[in-house]
Design a protein around this motif. Structure first.
Motif, PDB file in Angstrom:
ATOM      1  N   TYR A 159       5.492   6.068  -7.558  1.00 50.18           N
ATOM      2  CA  TYR A 159       5.086   6.043  -6.449  1.00 50.18           C
ATOM      3  C   TYR A 159       4.074   7.296  -6.080  1.00 50.18           C
ATOM      4  O   TYR A 159       4.430   8.506  -6.584  1.00 50.18           O
ATOM      5  CB  TYR A 159       6.217   6.458  -5.382  1.00 50.18           C
ATOM      6  N   TYR A 160       2.738   6.828  -5.700  1.00 56.38           N
ATOM      7  CA  TYR A 160       1.785   7.829  -5.732  1.00 56.38           C
ATOM      8  C   TYR A 160       0.832   7.443  -4.310  1.00 56.38           C
ATOM      9  O   TYR A 160       0.253   6.554  -4.406  1.00 56.38           O
ATOM     10  CB  TYR A 160       0.759   7.833  -6.790  1.00 56.38           C
ATOM     11  N   PRO A 161       1.214   8.023  -3.208  1.00 57.96           N
ATOM     12  CA  PRO A 161       0.280   8.091  -1.914  1.00 57.96           C
ATOM     13  C   PRO A 161      -1.142   8.012  -2.281  1.00 57.96           C
ATOM     14  O   PRO A 161      -1.572   8.775  -3.128  1.00 57.96           O
ATOM     15  CB  PRO A 161       0.702   9.126  -1.189  1.00 57.96           C
ATOM     16  N   GLY A 162      -2.049   7.177  -1.706  1.00 64.73           N
ATOM     17  CA  GLY A 162      -3.290   6.991  -1.956  1.00 64.73           C
ATOM     18  C   GLY A 162      -3.431   5.834  -3.297  1.00 64.73           C
ATOM     19  O   GLY A 162      -4.860   5.448  -3.367  1.00 64.73           O
TER      20      GLY A 162
ATOM     21  N   GLN B 101      -3.972  -4.449  -2.864  1.00 67.46           N
ATOM     22  CA  GLN B 101      -2.732  -3.146  -2.928  1.00 67.46           C
ATOM     23  C   GLN B 101      -1.737  -3.619  -3.483  1.00 67.46           C
ATOM     24  O   GLN B 101      -1.541  -5.130  -3.508  1.00 67.46           O
ATOM     25  CB  GLN B 101      -2.539  -2.845  -1.327  1.00 67.46           C
TER      26      GLN B 101
ATOM     27  N   THR C 163       5.156   3.408  -1.188  1.00 68.06           N
ATOM     28  CA  THR C 163       5.225   4.903  -2.190  1.00 68.06           C
ATOM     29  C   THR C 163       6.492   5.499  -1.575  1.00 68.06           C
ATOM     30  O   THR C 163       7.103   6.607  -2.007  1.00 68.06           O
ATOM     31  CB  THR C 163       4.104   5.800  -2.008  1.00 68.06           C
TER      32      THR C 163
ATOM     33  N   GLY D 258      -0.535   3.782  -4.669  1.00 66.95           N
ATOM     34  CA  GLY D 258       0.338   2.608  -4.197  1.00 66.95           C
ATOM     35  C   GLY D 258       1.669   3.019  -5.112  1.00 66.95           C
ATOM     36  O   GLY D 258       1.859   3.900  -5.645  1.00 66.95           O
TER      37      GLY D 258
ATOM     38  N   GLY E  65       0.845  -1.208   0.031  1.00 64.83           N
ATOM     39  CA  GLY E  65       0.012  -0.196  -0.031  1.00 64.83           C
ATOM     40  C   GLY E  65       0.840   1.300  -0.025  1.00 64.83           C
ATOM     41  O   GLY E  65       1.633   1.376  -0.779  1.00 64.83           O
ATOM     42  N   ASP E  66       0.316   2.250   0.961  1.00 64.64           N
ATOM     43  CA  ASP E  66       1.141   3.400   0.850  1.00 64.64           C
ATOM     44  C   ASP E  66       2.520   3.355   1.482  1.00 64.64           C
ATOM     45  O   ASP E  66       3.409   4.378   1.294  1.00 64.64           O
ATOM     46  CB  ASP E  66       0.293   4.417   1.571  1.00 64.64           C
ATOM     47  N   GLN E  67       3.078   2.184   2.233  1.00 67.67           N
ATOM     48  CA  GLN E  67       4.282   2.116   2.729  1.00 67.67           C
ATOM     49  C   GLN E  67       5.209   1.927   1.420  1.00 67.67           C
ATOM     50  O   GLN E  67       6.190   2.467   1.525  1.00 67.67           O
ATOM     51  CB  GLN E  67       4.533   0.860   3.437  1.00 67.67           C
TER      52      GLN E  67
END
Length: 375
Positions: free
Chosen positions: A342-345, A220, A206, A347, A202-204
């Motif tokens: 890499y894009y938070p929200g 994810q 990114t 992945g 997931g966001d980790q």
């Protein structure tokens, strides 16, 4: 380097430790000295290490203990005393040191009246182009990386998707730590050590160097980056795959496909004579064409936020760099090709292989499937 000048290396930091390993064939857990001269090299090691140093060092390397150099008491353990004694034994009158040489020791030598200067050029530029023997060692480490990758992906792929969205093995949630443990156990079977292995969901994922922690979820992206070091040879492997347990949403699929396309295109460009900058720009162009921009958003850099690759050898990150370095590829270079987005929200996705540059292109050190959705 003239006959009266020597280059002194003190182990304990990279690249000096790996340069000593490359030049002498010897390494040890405690700090020691290596003096490179026009006629060869001299090691100064503790009495405990002398036997191993004599048997493991390359032909022509002279091995001494402080006592062999006439030192005793406290002086025997003082590098500022060992170095002048080693210089006397080698017949050199002045020194050069690499940029990572200890500042305090540099000053101590100057106080003793020794002429010391910093060597601005790489100590071992020949390390960039690998020999056949080195490529064989790197291939073994890369095969270990592939085996560990398959083990980690198999564990994720065999997990159960619960109604709460988490992945389970039996009654326990599947975590980054559990997958990393499986990876490291596999590496041990290949006499390799896993260092800072990444299993980030997931966001980790990114954050490119976030190791990952806690439960993993379905749907994810999960970045798995494995870079093992051989316990026997000291050479590294490096591989990254990104997977998703269960169906991925359309935007995440687009993200993955963009990175896969960029990596495939970059690999096709690898050959002697090409500048690494060209390969990197090509990846950037592909991402832009597919609508994935690199920019700063809410105080954080997103998109393609690192280089396309790097050399691999006795250090995990060596020259040449595949990015904004201006370095030209040569046959015998061993490099990674690892574009990522890499894009938070949404992945993170990164795909990486380690390859050797050949006379007419490249060759994988070890093949590994690329499959995103684990259904």
């Amino acid at each position: 380097m003239n006959k009266l000048t020597g280059l002194i290396l003190c182990s304990g930091s990279s690249p000096s430790t790996t340069n000593i390993h490359y030049l002498s064939g010897f390494t040890a857990p405690d700090a020691f000295l290596f003096l490179k001269t026009a006629s060869g090299g001299l090691l100064c090691v503790s009495p405990m290490e002398k036997g191993r140093a004599c048997s493991q060092s390359t032909p022509g390397t002279q091995v001494y203990t402080p006592q062999d150099l006439g030192l005793s008491g406290k002086n025997a353990w003082d590098f500022s005393e060992q170095i002048p004694a080693l210089m006397k034994k080698a017949g050199v009158r002045q020194l050069k040191v690499p940029a990572d040489f200890p500042t305090g020791l540099f000053q101590d030598l100057e106080k003793k009246g020794i002429s010391v200067s910093v060597e601005k050029n790489p100590v071992c530029p020949e390390r960039n182009v690998k020999t056949a023997a080195e490529i064989s060692k790197l291939r073994k480490s890369q095969r270990a990386a592939v085996a560990a990758m398959k083990a980690g992906i198999e564990l994720i792929g065999s997990s159960r998707i619960a109604k709460n969205g988490f992945l389970y093995k039996g009654k326990e949630k599947l975590t980054s730590e559990t997958v990393r443990q499986r990876i490291h156990k596999t590496l041990i079977d290949y006499d390799c050590a896993g260092v800072e292995t990444i299993v980030a969901g997931g966001d980790q994922g990114t954050d490119p160097h976030e190791r990952g922690h806690g439960p993993l979820s379905a749907g994810q992206s999960i970045i798995i980056d494995i870079f093992p070091r051989s316990e026997k040879t000291g050479y590294w492997g490096d591989i990254t795959r990104t997977v998703c347990r269960g169906p991925a949403n359309p935007e995440l699929k687009k993200l993955y496909n963009a990175v896969k396309a960029a990596q495939l295109s970059a690999l096709k460009m690898v050959k002697p004579g090409i500048c690494g900058d060209e390969i990197h720009r090509n990846c950037c162009d592909i991402f832009e064409q597919r609508g994935f921009q690199t920019l700063e958003k809410e105080g954080r850099h997103v998109g393609f936020i690192h280089g396309t690759g790097h050399g691999v050898g006795l250090d995990i990150h060596e020259r040449p760099r595949i990015g904004k370095s201006g370095e030209i590829l040569e046959a015998g270079h061993v490099i990674t090709i690892e574009p990522g987005l890499y894009y938070p929200g949404l992945g993170g996705v990164r795909i990486e292989d380690t390859v050797v540059v050949t006379e007419d292109g490249f060759r994988f050190l070890a093949a590994c499937p690329k499959k995103f959705e684990l259904l």
